[in-house]
Design an enzyme around this catalytic site. Structure first.
Site, PDB file in Angstrom:
ATOM      1  N   HIS A  75      62.607 -57.656  20.365  1.00  0.00           N
ATOM      2  CA  HIS A  75      62.763 -56.874  21.603  1.00  0.00           C
ATOM      3  C   HIS A  75      63.864 -55.822  21.433  1.00  0.00           C
ATOM      4  CE1 HIS A  75      61.250 -60.815  23.293  1.00  0.00           C
ATOM      5  NE2 HIS A  75      60.410 -59.966  23.854  1.00  0.00           N
TER       6      HIS A  75
ATOM      7  N   GLY B 129      55.555 -53.790  21.153  1.00  0.00           N
ATOM      8  CA  GLY B 129      55.515 -54.272  19.772  1.00  0.00           C
ATOM      9  C   GLY B 129      54.097 -54.245  19.221  1.00  0.00           C
TER      10      GLY B 129
ATOM     11  N   ARG C 254      58.134 -67.702  21.360  1.00  0.00           N
ATOM     12  CA  ARG C 254      57.524 -69.035  21.250  1.00  0.00           C
ATOM     13  C   ARG C 254      58.036 -69.796  20.032  1.00  0.00           C
ATOM     14  NH1 ARG C 254      51.969 -66.841  23.576  1.00  0.00           N
ATOM     15  NH2 ARG C 254      52.495 -67.380  25.700  1.00  0.00           N
TER      16      ARG C 254
END
Ligand code: PAF
Length: 294
Positions: A37, A147, A187
Site C-alpha cells: 500500500h 495494485g 491476508r
C-alpha cells in the site's frame, strides 16, 4: 494529515485543494496497510500534489461465507504509517456513512466481473466497482492508484472509467513482494508458519511459466508447468490457474501473439492467495508477430 470520517469533510478538504489549483490523487484501500500500500501512496505522490488515502473495509465486496468479520484491522497503526508517508488526507468512513440505510444502486461491469475470481466470489466485483465509483464521486481525484496484484480488479476499474467517462487517470503499480517472492497481502498474516513457507509456490510457478514461455508459449504447456510447481505445496488447494489476454482478460488458446497474464488463486487453510504475472516475452509465433508490450 487530516482524518475525515465523513463524506462532507473529505469533500471540503478536496474543495480547498481545488481552489488552490492543486492536483489530487486517491489511493483506495481496505486498511491494515503494508509496504504494498505504501508503494501505491508513493506512486500517488509522484502523480499529484495532494494525496488522499481511503480506508474502508467494504462489506458489499464480501460474500456471506467470506472473511468480512475476521478481515484484519489496525486503524491507529495505519494512520501512523500514512502520516509518516506525508499523506494529506485520510477518508475513514463507517459503513453507515458510506452506504446510509437504503442504497439501491449498483455499478457493474458484467463480463469482467463474471469471469475468473468473479466465478469463485459471486458479487465481489459488483461491490468493488460500486464502492470505487462512490469513492471517485466523493473525492473526485485527478488520478487513482491500484495494485497490479489485483489484476482483474485493475482491468475492471480501467474498463469502468473508460465506459462511464470518469475523468480520472488510473495508475497500476507493480506487485510488491517479500524477499522470497510472496506477494504482499493483508491476508498473509493469517497464514500458519508452514503455509507461509509453502505460499512461495505462487510466485515460483509464475517465474517457471515466464521462463517456459520463452521456448514454448503454448497455453496448455504454461498451465502444465504452473500446476507442476504448485503441486510442491502439499497444503495448497489450487482454486484456479488461468492464462488470459493481458489487456482484455479474454480467453486465449494455442500460441498467443499478444502478451498474456497468468492468474493464480491458491487456498491455504481459510486463506485465499492470488498472484499474477504479465508474460510479454513470448516466443515468436507462426505468423511472425511478436508479443508487444502493453
Ligand atoms: O483492493 C482493495 O483493497 C479494494 O478492493 C478496494 C479497491 C479498496 C475497494 O474496496
Amino acid at each position: 494529515m487530516l482524518v475525515c470520517p465523513t463524506k462532507a469533510e473529505v469533500r471540503s478538504l478536496v474543495a480547498g485543494y481545488r481552489r488552490a489549483r492543486r492536483t489530487v490523487a486517491l489511493v483506495p484501500t481496505m486498511g491494515y496497510l503494508h509496504e504494498g500500500h505504501l508503494a501505491l501512496v508513493r506512486e500517488a505522490k509522484r502523480q499529484a500534489e495532494k494525496v488522499i488515502v481511503s480506508i474502508f473495509v467494504n462489506p458489499t465486496q464480501f460474500g456471506p461465507n467470506e472473511d468480512l468479520d475476521s478481515y484484519p484491522r489496525d486503524t491507529d497503526r495505519d494512520l501512523a504509517l500514512l502520516e509518516q508517508e506525508g499523506v494529506d488526507g485520510v477518508f475513514l468512513p463507517s459503513p453507515e456513512e458510506m452506504y446510509g440505510t437504503g442504497g439501491a444502486t449498483f455499478v457493474e461491469v458484467p463480463e469482467l466481473s463474471g469471469m475468473l475470481q468473479g466465478v469463485l466470489r459471486p458479487g465481489h466485483f459488483r461491490g468493488v466497482s460500486t464502492v470505487v465509483t462512490k469513492l471517485f464521486n466523493i473525492v473526485q481525484p485527478d488520478a487513482a492508484v491500484f495494485g497490479e496484484k489485483d489484476y482483474q480488479q485493475l482491468t475492471l476499474i480501467r474498463q469502468m472509467v473508460r465506459d462511464l467517462d470518469m475523468p480520472i487517470e488510473i495508475m497500476g503499480h507493480p506487485t510488491v513482494r517479500e524477499e522470497d517472492g510472496l506477494a504482499l497481502s493483508s491476508r498473509n498474516v493469517r497464514l500458519s508458519e508452514s503455509h507461509r513457507q509453502q505460499a512461495v509456490v505462487l510466485s515460483k510457478a509464475l517465474s517457471v511459466a515466464e521462463d517456459a514461455a520463452k521456448t514454448d508459449p503454448d497455453i496448455e504447456n504454461l498451465k502444465t508447468v504452473i500446476h507442476e510447481t504448485l503441486n510442491d505445496a502439499p497444503d495448497g488447494k489450487v482454486e484456479s490457474v488461468d492464462i488470459r489476454d493481458a489487456k482484455t482478460l479474454a480467453e486465449v488458446v494455442g500460441h498467443p501473439a499478444r502478451p498474456v497474464v497468468a492468474l493464480l488463486a491458491v487456498r491455504f487453510g481459510s486463506v485465499l492467495l492470488i498472484d499474477q504475472r504479465v508474460i510479454a516475452n513470448l516466443l515468436t509465433v507462426v505468423d511472425g508477430n511478436k508479443g508487444n508490450q502493453i
